[in-house]
Structures are given as C-alpha cells and as structure tokens.
Scaffold this motif. Sequence first.
Motif, PDB file in Angstrom:
ATOM      1  N   VAL A 167     123.784  69.065  16.442  1.00  0.00           N
ATOM      2  CA  VAL A 167     122.738  69.015  15.399  1.00  0.00           C
ATOM      3  C   VAL A 167     122.608  70.385  14.750  1.00  0.00           C
ATOM      4  CG1 VAL A 167     121.359  67.168  16.462  1.00  0.00           C
ATOM      5  CG2 VAL A 167     120.899  69.553  17.080  1.00  0.00           C
ATOM      6  N   ARG A 168     122.109  70.365  13.503  1.00  0.00           N
ATOM      7  CA  ARG A 168     121.939  71.659  12.858  1.00  0.00           C
ATOM      8  C   ARG A 168     120.525  72.191  13.086  1.00  0.00           C
ATOM      9  NH1 ARG A 168     122.745  68.153   8.323  1.00  0.00           N
ATOM     10  NH2 ARG A 168     120.776  67.755   7.236  1.00  0.00           N
ATOM     11  N   LYS A 169     120.404  73.474  12.842  1.00  0.00           N
ATOM     12  CA  LYS A 169     119.119  74.171  12.982  1.00  0.00           C
ATOM     13  C   LYS A 169     118.019  73.383  12.265  1.00  0.00           C
ATOM     14  CE  LYS A 169     117.283  78.750  11.750  1.00  0.00           C
ATOM     15  NZ  LYS A 169     117.688  80.108  11.329  1.00  0.00           N
ATOM     16  N   ILE A 194     115.455  66.437  18.421  1.00  0.00           N
ATOM     17  CA  ILE A 194     115.970  65.347  19.266  1.00  0.00           C
ATOM     18  C   ILE A 194     114.808  64.891  20.142  1.00  0.00           C
ATOM     19  CG2 ILE A 194     117.613  64.703  21.065  1.00  0.00           C
ATOM     20  CD1 ILE A 194     119.472  66.913  20.033  1.00  0.00           C
ATOM     21  N   VAL A 224     117.531  61.256  16.780  1.00  0.00           N
ATOM     22  CA  VAL A 224     117.810  62.551  16.144  1.00  0.00           C
ATOM     23  C   VAL A 224     117.196  62.515  14.746  1.00  0.00           C
ATOM     24  CG1 VAL A 224     119.591  64.115  15.266  1.00  0.00           C
ATOM     25  CG2 VAL A 224     119.980  62.849  17.401  1.00  0.00           C
ATOM     26  N   ILE A 225     116.379  63.508  14.438  1.00  0.00           N
ATOM     27  CA  ILE A 225     115.828  63.623  13.076  1.00  0.00           C
ATOM     28  C   ILE A 225     116.274  64.976  12.515  1.00  0.00           C
ATOM     29  CG2 ILE A 225     113.765  63.621  11.616  1.00  0.00           C
ATOM     30  CD1 ILE A 225     112.311  62.036  13.760  1.00  0.00           C
ATOM     31  N   ASN A 226     117.159  64.923  11.528  1.00  0.00           N
ATOM     32  CA  ASN A 226     117.633  66.171  10.921  1.00  0.00           C
ATOM     33  C   ASN A 226     116.523  66.794  10.083  1.00  0.00           C
ATOM     34  OD1 ASN A 226     120.297  65.930  11.915  1.00  0.00           O
ATOM     35  ND2 ASN A 226     120.729  64.413  10.336  1.00  0.00           N
ATOM     36  N   ASP A 227     116.536  68.118  10.004  1.00  0.00           N
ATOM     37  CA  ASP A 227     115.615  68.861   9.117  1.00  0.00           C
ATOM     38  C   ASP A 227     114.143  68.532   9.383  1.00  0.00           C
ATOM     39  OD1 ASP A 227     117.915  69.853   7.786  1.00  0.00           O
ATOM     40  OD2 ASP A 227     118.016  67.998   6.622  1.00  0.00           O
ATOM     41  N   PHE A 228     113.798  68.279  10.620  1.00  0.00           N
ATOM     42  CA  PHE A 228     112.381  68.012  10.934  1.00  0.00           C
ATOM     43  C   PHE A 228     111.558  69.291  10.762  1.00  0.00           C
ATOM     44  CE2 PHE A 228     108.686  67.593  13.674  1.00  0.00           C
ATOM     45  CZ  PHE A 228     108.248  66.313  13.385  1.00  0.00           C
ATOM     46  N   ASP A 281     121.936  76.121  15.069  1.00  0.00           N
ATOM     47  CA  ASP A 281     122.886  75.009  15.102  1.00  0.00           C
ATOM     48  C   ASP A 281     123.330  74.818  16.556  1.00  0.00           C
ATOM     49  OD1 ASP A 281     122.700  74.939  12.373  1.00  0.00           O
ATOM     50  OD2 ASP A 281     124.654  75.860  12.001  1.00  0.00           O
ATOM     51  N   SER A 334     116.741  70.560  13.427  1.00  0.00           N
ATOM     52  CA  SER A 334     116.742  69.150  13.849  1.00  0.00           C
ATOM     53  C   SER A 334     115.851  68.970  15.072  1.00  0.00           C
ATOM     54  CB  SER A 334     118.155  68.691  14.218  1.00  0.00           C
ATOM     55  OG  SER A 334     119.013  68.872  13.129  1.00  0.00           O
ATOM     56  N   LYS A 360     114.630  53.892  13.252  1.00  0.00           N
ATOM     57  CA  LYS A 360     114.762  54.944  14.277  1.00  0.00           C
ATOM     58  C   LYS A 360     114.031  54.531  15.556  1.00  0.00           C
ATOM     59  CE  LYS A 360     116.074  59.131  11.923  1.00  0.00           C
ATOM     60  NZ  LYS A 360     117.521  59.120  12.096  1.00  0.00           N
TER      61      LYS A 360
END
Length: 280
Positions: free
Chosen positions: A223-225, A229, A18-22, A172, A227, A7
């Motif tokens: 991106v989803r809720k 950036i 982008v890091i999902n579910d941070f 989202d 996440s 990353k």
Amino acid sequence: MRVTSEKLAGYERDGFIVINDFVDIASCDRLRARAAELVRDFDPSGIVSIFSAHEQSRLSDDYFLTSGDKIRFFFEENAFLPDGSLNHRKEQSINKIGHALHDLDPVFSEFSRTPEIVQLVADLGIQRPLLLQGMYIFKQPRIGGEVTCHQDSTFLYTEPTDIAGLWFALEDATIENSCLWVIPGGHKLGLKSRWLRSTGGEMKFEVFDSSPWPEDRLVPLEVRKGSLIILNGLLPHKSLANRSTKSRQAYTLHVIGGDCRYPETNWLQRSPDLPLRGFS
Ligand SMILES: O=C(O)CCC(=O)C(=O)O
C-alpha cells in the motif's frame, strides 16, 4: 468518507479492507515528525540496562506488561551488541512505541479521534467504541524484526470478539520494506490461541487449535503512504524482517466494542487513573 457496502462485504468475506489515501500526506508527516520528537526526547540509558541486565527477560517482560497505559519504547531485537550496548543510533534502534499513545500524546490523540475515523468505526458496526491500544511501528531499515503470523484477538481478547485493528501506512509499504501479509478469509478459522495471565501471575498461551497457519495462503498488502488497512481481530497476519534500506513506518489503533467483556487476564490493562476512552 463512508465505507462502501462493497468494502464492508469484503470485510465480512476476507477479514480486511484496504482504503487508499485515507490519510492525507501532511497528517502522515505530522505523525512521523511527532514520533521522531518522542524518540529524540527519550533517554534510553535506563531502558538499555533493563534489556541488558542479568534478569533481562523478567525485567523486559515487566516493562512490556505494564505499558498498556503508558508511552514506552521497545527496541529491535538486533539493536544490541553482545555486551548489551546499542549497535546503532537510538533513532534506528526502536522497534515500536506503545501502547497508550492515542490517549497520552496530544498529536496522536487528535489524529485517533478525527471525524473520518469516528465515521469509519461506526460504519464497521462497533458499538460504543473504546480505543484500546495505540502503537507506532518503525520497521527499521536492515534490522526491523519479523512479526510472526498471529491474530490480534490472541493478545487483545474480548467476549464476544469485537475488535478492529486500524493500520495506517505512514510510508509506502512494499514487499521490499516488509509490508503486512494476510490470509484472506482466515478470520473464519476461529481463534487459535489466547495469551493470558495465569493464576500464578505469569503469561502463557492457551491453545485452542495447534495446527499450523496455512501460510501458503498469505498475500502481501502493498500500500502507499496514507493508506489504511483494517484488520478483523481474528484475521491471521504477519510481516517479514525488513532487510531493505528503507523503513516502513505505521501507526496502529485497536478499537473494541464497549459492551464486550474485557478480561482482567489480558496483558494490556489500564490503571483506574486512565480508564479506556472512546472518541470523546
Ligand atoms: O506492522 C507490522 O509489521 C505488524 C503489526 C502487527 O501485526 C500488529 O501490530 O498486530
């Protein structure tokens, strides 16, 4: 959670990560509930008069330019009727809350200083980090205004450039409700302009490169809720107007290196009573 070397290589190459579910869903909801409380307790009458007064532009500029060490509320441009009154309920009229939420509000302060964020900023290599700006963005349904293509370093300029924008999706974010768009690799184009206070006191742009943004290279970051950036301060990004029926709420935190020069000509200034703080 550590940022992987893959990353980090992407950050160097593309200027964003982008890091999902941070952020867990409960923390997203806590921030949303707190923002809703702040709006509920905000009396807009004085401010509406600022935006509708005769000297509208000067007063609203002052209101903005002195908000670096305050919690202030800014309206969507399309929130007003021609007579200056609000066209929608207060809750649906606020564009953003800024710009010292992360220091002045206990809920946002705690969130902004979680061990995960401390670790993330260390992984990005920002030395002696200072939390410069904390802002809550509503991107209201139907009237959420466009944010034109820009680099954050234009407005939050440091020497050398050492700034990261952390953009937390609290809902989202899709093309439909106006997610962020970025130009991958665009941070290598150099800083195009700087917004600074001139000797006369008014703000103006100093333009280094007047060529248009290569907007055909923009890509949407859906991106989803929860996440995160991360945006390099030089990365060109934008968001379109939100004409959908859904809001697209986000919290943004801008972090700078503590050893950088932060010019007095930048718009965002702190009073000596509220100096910039890091994570402690
Ligand atoms: O959240 C958005 O729509 C844009 C935010 C942005 O570009 C910024 O705060 O620099």
